[in-house]
Scaffold this motif. Structure first.
Motif, PDB file in Angstrom:
ATOM      1  N   VAL A  76     -30.446   2.934-109.390  1.00 10.38           N
ATOM      2  CA  VAL A  76     -29.191   3.152-110.123  1.00 10.38           C
ATOM      3  C   VAL A  76     -29.452   3.205-111.625  1.00 10.38           C
ATOM      4  O   VAL A  76     -28.922   4.070-112.331  1.00 10.38           O
ATOM      5  CB  VAL A  76     -28.157   2.061-109.771  1.00 10.38           C
ATOM      6  N   PHE A  77     -30.287   2.307-112.126  1.00 13.20           N
ATOM      7  CA  PHE A  77     -30.615   2.312-113.549  1.00 13.20           C
ATOM      8  C   PHE A  77     -31.325   3.606-113.947  1.00 13.20           C
ATOM      9  O   PHE A  77     -31.003   4.218-114.972  1.00 13.20           O
ATOM     10  CB  PHE A  77     -31.483   1.099-113.902  1.00 13.20           C
ATOM     11  N   SER A  78     -32.271   4.041-113.132  1.00 16.51           N
ATOM     12  CA  SER A  78     -32.987   5.292-113.426  1.00 16.51           C
ATOM     13  C   SER A  78     -32.043   6.482-113.425  1.00 16.51           C
ATOM     14  O   SER A  78     -32.134   7.357-114.295  1.00 16.51           O
ATOM     15  CB  SER A  78     -34.094   5.515-112.393  1.00 16.51           C
ATOM     16  N   ALA A  79     -31.138   6.531-112.450  1.00 16.13           N
ATOM     17  CA  ALA A  79     -30.173   7.630-112.390  1.00 16.13           C
ATOM     18  C   ALA A  79     -29.271   7.615-113.616  1.00 16.13           C
ATOM     19  O   ALA A  79     -28.964   8.667-114.185  1.00 16.13           O
ATOM     20  CB  ALA A  79     -29.344   7.526-111.108  1.00 16.13           C
ATOM     21  N   LEU A  80     -28.839   6.435-114.039  1.00 17.97           N
ATOM     22  CA  LEU A  80     -27.995   6.328-115.229  1.00 17.97           C
ATOM     23  C   LEU A  80     -28.726   6.820-116.471  1.00 17.97           C
ATOM     24  O   LEU A  80     -28.167   7.570-117.281  1.00 17.97           O
ATOM     25  CB  LEU A  80     -27.547   4.877-115.421  1.00 17.97           C
ATOM     26  N   VAL A  81     -29.980   6.437-116.625  1.00 18.86           N
ATOM     27  CA  VAL A  81     -30.764   6.886-117.778  1.00 18.86           C
ATOM     28  C   VAL A  81     -30.929   8.402-117.766  1.00 18.86           C
ATOM     29  O   VAL A  81     -30.769   9.067-118.790  1.00 18.86           O
ATOM     30  CB  VAL A  81     -32.139   6.171-117.809  1.00 18.86           C
ATOM     31  N   ILE A  82     -31.199   8.975-116.601  1.00 10.79           N
ATOM     32  CA  ILE A  82     -31.374  10.424-116.497  1.00 10.79           C
ATOM     33  C   ILE A  82     -30.076  11.149-116.829  1.00 10.79           C
ATOM     34  O   ILE A  82     -30.066  12.134-117.576  1.00 10.79           O
ATOM     35  CB  ILE A  82     -31.902  10.816-115.107  1.00 10.79           C
ATOM     36  N   VAL A  83     -28.954  10.664-116.276  1.00 13.61           N
ATOM     37  CA  VAL A  83     -27.658  11.292-116.552  1.00 13.61           C
ATOM     38  C   VAL A  83     -27.344  11.217-118.046  1.00 13.61           C
ATOM     39  O   VAL A  83     -26.899  12.200-118.649  1.00 13.61           O
ATOM     40  CB  VAL A  83     -26.546  10.633-115.707  1.00 13.61           C
ATOM     41  N   LEU A  84     -27.576  10.059-118.659  1.00 10.46           N
ATOM     42  CA  LEU A  84     -27.321   9.934-120.089  1.00 10.46           C
ATOM     43  C   LEU A  84     -28.233  10.844-120.903  1.00 10.46           C
ATOM     44  O   LEU A  84     -27.783  11.506-121.849  1.00 10.46           O
ATOM     45  CB  LEU A  84     -27.499   8.479-120.532  1.00 10.46           C
TER      46      LEU A  84
END
Length: 108
Positions: free
Chosen positions: A81-89
């Motif tokens: 979830v953290f990795s996905a959030l960083v990528i989306v941002l």
């Protein structure tokens, strides 16, 4: 030296892998067929392709990476979830900056 996977964790069965493989093939064939045979509007085809892509990511996470809601997987899910959030941002803010720069350049 002990095996790294000897902790008794569930690593799937042949049936689980076969189910994941069949779902992956179906979720790949549907968009491929829709693009090769344009019977729907482009926006509908794009929406279906994006939807099947998201479903395929979930299938891969569940059937091949064995991610679930168990307490043992909590750290893996949190990292995902953290990795996905960083990528989306990163992607979203980069696009925002590029569109802003483009708008400023065209205004002058």
């Amino acid at each position: 030296m002990a095996n790294a996977h000897s902790d008794g964790a569930n690593h799937g069965s042949v049936k689980s892998y076969a189910t994941g493989f069949i779902l992956s093939v179906i979720l790949t064939a549907i968009p491929f067929w829709l693009v090769m045979n344009p019977i729907l509007a482009k926006s509908t085809t794009l929406a279906i392709v994006l939807l099947t892509a998201v479903i395929q990511v979930v299938v891969h996470l569940v059937y091949f990476l064995h991610m679930d809601r168990s307490p043992e997987q909590r750290n893996s899910v949190a990292a995902l979830v953290f990795s996905a959030l960083v990528i989306v941002l990163l992607v979203g803010l980069s696009l925002w900056i590029m569109f802003s720069i483009h708008a400023e350049m065209m205004a002058k």
